[in-house]
Motif scaffolding. Structure first.
Motif, mmCIF file in Angstrom:
data_model
loop_
_atom_site.group_PDB
_atom_site.id
_atom_site.type_symbol
_atom_site.label_atom_id
_atom_site.label_comp_id
_atom_site.label_asym_id
_atom_site.label_seq_id
_atom_site.Cartn_x
_atom_site.Cartn_y
_atom_site.Cartn_z
ATOM 1 N N LEU A 144 5.656 7.639 -2.364
ATOM 2 C CA LEU A 144 4.259 7.312 -2.669
ATOM 3 C C LEU A 144 3.701 6.201 -1.785
ATOM 4 O O LEU A 144 2.495 6.105 -1.585
ATOM 5 C CB LEU A 144 4.107 6.914 -4.141
ATOM 6 C CG LEU A 144 4.576 7.920 -5.189
ATOM 7 C CD1 LEU A 144 4.094 7.521 -6.576
ATOM 8 C CD2 LEU A 144 4.077 9.306 -4.867
ATOM 9 N N PRO A 199 1.685 7.374 1.934
ATOM 10 C CA PRO A 199 0.265 7.744 1.857
ATOM 11 C C PRO A 199 -0.613 6.614 1.333
ATOM 12 O O PRO A 199 -1.780 6.499 1.743
ATOM 13 C CB PRO A 199 0.244 8.947 0.905
ATOM 14 C CG PRO A 199 1.576 8.997 0.266
ATOM 15 C CD PRO A 199 2.530 8.296 1.163
ATOM 16 N N ALA A 200 -0.080 5.779 0.455
ATOM 17 C CA ALA A 200 -0.875 4.648 -0.038
ATOM 18 C C ALA A 200 -1.165 3.676 1.102
ATOM 19 O O ALA A 200 -2.285 3.159 1.227
ATOM 20 C CB ALA A 200 -0.148 3.943 -1.181
ATOM 21 N N ALA A 258 -1.386 4.535 4.150
ATOM 22 C CA ALA A 258 -2.397 5.217 4.965
ATOM 23 C C ALA A 258 -3.790 5.008 4.373
ATOM 24 O O ALA A 258 -4.759 4.798 5.103
ATOM 25 C CB ALA A 258 -2.072 6.710 5.065
ATOM 26 N N GLY A 259 -3.874 5.045 3.040
ATOM 27 C CA GLY A 259 -5.158 4.785 2.377
ATOM 28 C C GLY A 259 -5.652 3.377 2.661
ATOM 29 O O GLY A 259 -6.836 3.154 2.913
ATOM 30 N N MET A 260 -4.743 2.430 2.662
ATOM 31 C CA MET A 260 -5.128 1.038 2.973
ATOM 32 C C MET A 260 -5.590 0.913 4.421
ATOM 33 O O MET A 260 -6.563 0.214 4.724
ATOM 34 C CB MET A 260 -3.933 0.112 2.758
ATOM 35 C CG MET A 260 -3.584 -0.072 1.307
ATOM 36 S SD MET A 260 -2.147 -1.159 1.180
ATOM 37 C CE MET A 260 -1.958 -1.186 -0.593
ATOM 38 N N LEU A 275 -6.849 3.297 6.194
ATOM 39 C CA LEU A 275 -8.137 3.979 6.268
ATOM 40 C C LEU A 275 -9.260 3.066 5.782
ATOM 41 O O LEU A 275 -10.331 2.989 6.399
ATOM 42 C CB LEU A 275 -8.087 5.259 5.423
ATOM 43 C CG LEU A 275 -9.344 6.122 5.414
ATOM 44 C CD1 LEU A 275 -9.659 6.665 6.807
ATOM 45 C CD2 LEU A 275 -9.180 7.286 4.431
ATOM 46 N N ALA A 276 -8.994 2.349 4.674
ATOM 47 C CA ALA A 276 -9.994 1.395 4.168
ATOM 48 C C ALA A 276 -10.293 0.343 5.243
ATOM 49 O O ALA A 276 -11.449 -0.040 5.444
ATOM 50 C CB ALA A 276 -9.491 0.730 2.891
ATOM 51 N N ILE A 303 -12.606 1.936 7.715
ATOM 52 C CA ILE A 303 -13.970 2.067 7.174
ATOM 53 C C ILE A 303 -14.683 0.715 7.250
ATOM 54 O O ILE A 303 -15.848 0.626 7.623
ATOM 55 C CB ILE A 303 -13.933 2.550 5.697
ATOM 56 C CG1 ILE A 303 -13.348 3.969 5.602
ATOM 57 C CG2 ILE A 303 -15.336 2.533 5.092
ATOM 58 C CD1 ILE A 303 -13.038 4.410 4.166
ATOM 59 N N ASP A 304 -13.949 -0.338 6.912
ATOM 60 C CA ASP A 304 -14.539 -1.686 6.879
ATOM 61 C C ASP A 304 -14.534 -2.366 8.249
ATOM 62 O O ASP A 304 -14.949 -3.512 8.368
ATOM 63 C CB ASP A 304 -13.769 -2.562 5.874
ATOM 64 C CG ASP A 304 -13.910 -2.061 4.451
ATOM 65 O OD1 ASP A 304 -14.885 -1.328 4.174
ATOM 66 O OD2 ASP A 304 -13.049 -2.396 3.603
ATOM 67 N N ILE A 344 5.746 14.405 0.043
ATOM 68 C CA ILE A 344 4.525 13.593 0.107
ATOM 69 C C ILE A 344 4.529 12.669 1.328
ATOM 70 O O ILE A 344 3.479 12.300 1.845
ATOM 71 C CB ILE A 344 4.340 12.790 -1.213
ATOM 72 C CG1 ILE A 344 2.945 12.178 -1.299
ATOM 73 C CG2 ILE A 344 5.409 11.745 -1.382
ATOM 74 C CD1 ILE A 344 2.635 11.527 -2.640
ATOM 75 N N GLU A 347 2.901 14.636 3.947
ATOM 76 C CA GLU A 347 1.458 14.756 3.692
ATOM 77 C C GLU A 347 0.761 13.495 4.205
ATOM 78 O O GLU A 347 -0.271 13.561 4.866
ATOM 79 C CB GLU A 347 1.186 14.936 2.190
ATOM 80 C CG GLU A 347 1.703 16.254 1.620
ATOM 81 C CD GLU A 347 1.305 16.497 0.166
ATOM 82 O OE1 GLU A 347 1.789 17.484 -0.399
ATOM 83 O OE2 GLU A 347 0.513 15.717 -0.406
ATOM 84 N N PHE A 380 -1.828 12.982 7.458
ATOM 85 C CA PHE A 380 -3.130 12.359 7.205
ATOM 86 C C PHE A 380 -3.344 11.163 8.133
ATOM 87 O O PHE A 380 -4.397 11.015 8.752
ATOM 88 C CB PHE A 380 -3.219 11.915 5.732
ATOM 89 C CG PHE A 380 -4.555 11.352 5.360
ATOM 90 C CD1 PHE A 380 -5.563 12.181 4.893
ATOM 91 C CD2 PHE A 380 -4.812 9.994 5.476
ATOM 92 C CE1 PHE A 380 -6.817 11.661 4.551
ATOM 93 C CE2 PHE A 380 -6.058 9.462 5.145
ATOM 94 C CZ PHE A 380 -7.054 10.308 4.671
ATOM 95 N N HIS A 406 -6.236 10.931 11.127
ATOM 96 C CA HIS A 406 -7.298 9.922 11.124
ATOM 97 C C HIS A 406 -7.029 8.796 12.125
ATOM 98 O O HIS A 406 -7.670 7.753 12.067
ATOM 99 C CB HIS A 406 -7.509 9.385 9.707
ATOM 100 C CG HIS A 406 -8.121 10.405 8.798
ATOM 101 N ND1 HIS A 406 -9.460 10.729 8.851
ATOM 102 C CD2 HIS A 406 -7.588 11.225 7.873
ATOM 103 C CE1 HIS A 406 -9.726 11.680 7.975
ATOM 104 N NE2 HIS A 406 -8.604 12.012 7.373
#
Lengths: 319, 276
Positions: free
Chosen positions: B123, B126-127, B129-131, B133-134, B137-138, B157, B160, B164, B168
């Motif tokens: 887990l 991907p988490a 990766a989300g950070m 990505l944030a 964005i910022d 996962i 996955e 991702f 990106h």
């Protein structure tokens, strides 16, 4: 309802409320980020993608990964909405949802569509009948089942401001609009009494709310006054409204288009059996898988109809 | 080459973390010493040299983030966080105890400095990766680091998240693979092999580096190179030894999730102190 009134009825799928709410949220809140798992057209998040392409991320056919990415985004201050089908968002991705999103109380809202038997022809693999059970069992997860498109839209908008994860169960098939868009206000944990009655309470969610109203009308013709409650939020349960109604009528019928194991009927029973024990009957799917068919055929086949609600209510009243 | 004084300092920190891992798991009577010891040098370089962070202000927005995806190695992470000053070192003795801020696997709600709850394998990547990505964005300049296990790489996962991150172009993300070759049931190569590792990550669109995960110089240099990669995320495949630093634990699969008894604690600490 008269034939005339039925003709005037408007229909929308609750998923349309999702797409529309996202568009408004996108304009209002720069922190809102939307993810989907290759179903943006079906979930209706595609509109958000069009208007806010820099805040939309299609994760591909990877629901677990999507939940992980959403957790990371939320841990970095974003307000996330994730779309998929209810089957995959709650089934395939259960564990990331539980262990990363819910355990961290992160602002990731799950708004999957195509919940319940009314997915229709796609058949059992795509019909989530256990999603309320799964999501309800997770500590801190809020569970909302909108009865129509207006309710869905307001619930999605509200979720953006609610701390921690919210699960909003949305459907594919168009259902009658039962709320007044002008006056409707959504409040988490607040049910709505749509019709008052003294003989039996019908506690329903989602498309079963309309069926409950139809059942109440048919019951009235036979001299039975049913109280119809649109539960809206399964968790946290509106204990006051349920308790008050059960005290008044002394009999409760629950109605959901979901398995009876751990769903809305269970939630209401768990509460009432410990606080206001009374005869209770449940309308829902009795521990079975679904199958292909049109939504109407399936609803009839599995007994998710006004007729079924009426029969159970009558039996309770007469016993 | 790093200055000798800096290298010595980092080696001492890593040694201290290893001693803490032994003391903590010994006191707890359970935990995962093997994988904590294999990750100790990487965690040391990140927290005591490479990352930009403020232990007294754990939520400082500009901080670099670290996600321990192989959450069972948290004794090493907790030891590093305490040594940095995120919380009192006295807490270390409470690892895995009822009511402790130091849970058996990382818990962002209880432990200052833990960015996101992990432990369920796969887990974290991907988490992270989300950070990252944030951060994109910022338009933020901080980096996101994560550490995964070799056995953990068997989780779907992970891939996955890998796809991702590459899609990106998350070049603000750097992952380590703690390639110690062992998992609970035996050799990774004998359970379900993950090789060829570098080729896999390259095929998934990542830049890869291969290093000795116990060589401070190597870790520092690879991080500098990985940070400089543009247009894609970077994976540093670190060859490590499970149980590194404690002779009787090294490369012994049974030390994955078993705590040392008092006698073993004493022996392990003696070896580590002599290495210092």
């Amino acid at each position: 309802m008269s034939k005339e009134a039925e003709k005037q009825m408007t229909y929308h799928a609750t998923r349309q409320g999702y797409g529309e709410a996202l568009l408004e949220l996108g304009a209002e809140n720069p922190n809102v980020v939307v993810l989907d798992a290759d179903l943006a057209k079906s979930t209706t998040s595609i509109a958000f993608k069009k208007h806010f392409p820099k805040r939309f991320f299609d994760c591909g056919i990877a629901e677990q990964g999507m939940m992980g990415v959403a957790a990371g985004l939320a841990a970095s201050g974003k307000v996330c909405f994730t779309g998929s089908f209810a089957m995959f968002a709650t089934g395939r991705a259960f564990e990331p949802v539980r262990n990363t999103i819910a355990y961290g109380n992160l602002n990731v809202n799950l708004c999957p569509t195509h919940a319940g038997i009314t997915v229709g022809a796609d058949g059992s693999s795509h019909q989530a009948l256990e999603d309320i059970t799964l999501m309800r069992a997770i500590p801190g997860m809020k569970v909302v089942v909108p009865a129509d498109y207006i309710e869905a839209k307001r619930a999605v908008k509200a979720a953006a401001k609610i701390k921690g994860p919210v699960y909003i169960r949305l459907g594919r098939a168009p259902t009658p609009d039962i709320n007044d868009a002008e006056t409707y206000k959504f409040e988490l944990g607040k049910a709505r009494v749509l019709r008052e009655g003294r003989d039996v309470s019908i506690v329903a969610v989602g498309l079963m709310v309309y069926e409950a109203l139809q059942a109440a009308e048919a019951l009235a013709k036979e001299g039975i006054e049913a109280e119809v409650i649109n539960l809206i939020t399964v968790k946290p349960l509106d204990k006051d409204t349920v308790l008050k109604s059960a005290k008044k009528t002394g009999r409760v019928v629950t109605a959901e288009w979901h398995t009876l194991i751990g769903g809305v009927g269970s939630a209401v029973s768990e509460f009432l059996s410990q606080n206001q024990p009374c005869p209770l009957a449940m309308v829902g799917i009795e521990g079975r898988f679904g199958q292909s068919g049109s939504p109407d055929e399936l609803l009839k086949h599995y007994g998710l109809t006004a007729k079924a609600i009426k029969q159970k209510a009558k039996k309770l009243v007469s016993s | 080459m790093l200055k000798t004084t800096l290298k010595n300092k980092l080696q001492q920190k890593a040694n201290l973390i290893r001693q803490d891992v032994i003391k903590m798991t010994g006191e707890a009577g359970s935990g995962h010493p093997g994988g904590s010891l294999s990750a100790a040098d990487i965690i040391t370089v990140l927290y005591f040299h490479h990352m930009n962070h403020k232990p007294k202000d754990p939520k400082w927005e500009g901080r670099d983030r670290f996600v321990l995806s192989k959450g069972h190695a948290c004794p090493a992470l907790y030891a590093a966080l305490a040594e940095c000053g995120y919380f009192d070192r006295k807490e270390l003795i409470n690892l895995r105890k009822m009511g402790s801020i130091l849970q058996g696997h990382p818990d962002s709600r209880r432990t200052p400095g833990v960015e996101i709850s992990t432990g369920s394998l796969g887990l974290g990547l991907p988490a992270a990766a989300g950070m990252a990505l944030a951060g994109k964005i910022d338009k933020a300049s901080h980096k996101v680091y994560t550490l995964i296990g070799d056995g953990e790489s068997q989780e779907g996962i992970v891939w996955e998240g890998a796809m991702f991150a590459a899609h990106h172009k998350l070049d603000n993300m750097v992952a380590f693979l703690d390639n110690n070759g062992l998992q609970i049931d035996g050799l990774v190569n004998e359970i379900v092999k993950i090789e060829p590792i570098a080729e896999k990550w390259q095929a998934f669109g990542w830049e890869t580096f291969e290093i000795d995960g116990h060589d401070i110089d190597d870790i520092v240099r690879s991080l500098e190179k990985a940070d400089a990669v543009k247009g894609k995320p970077a994976m540093i495949i670190a060859k490590t030894i499970k149980g590194k630093g404690v002779s009787f634990m090294e490369n012994e699969v049974d030390w994955h999730g078993v705590a040392p008894n008092l006698k073993q604690v004493r022996q392990a600490l003696k070896e580590l102190e002599n290495n210092n």
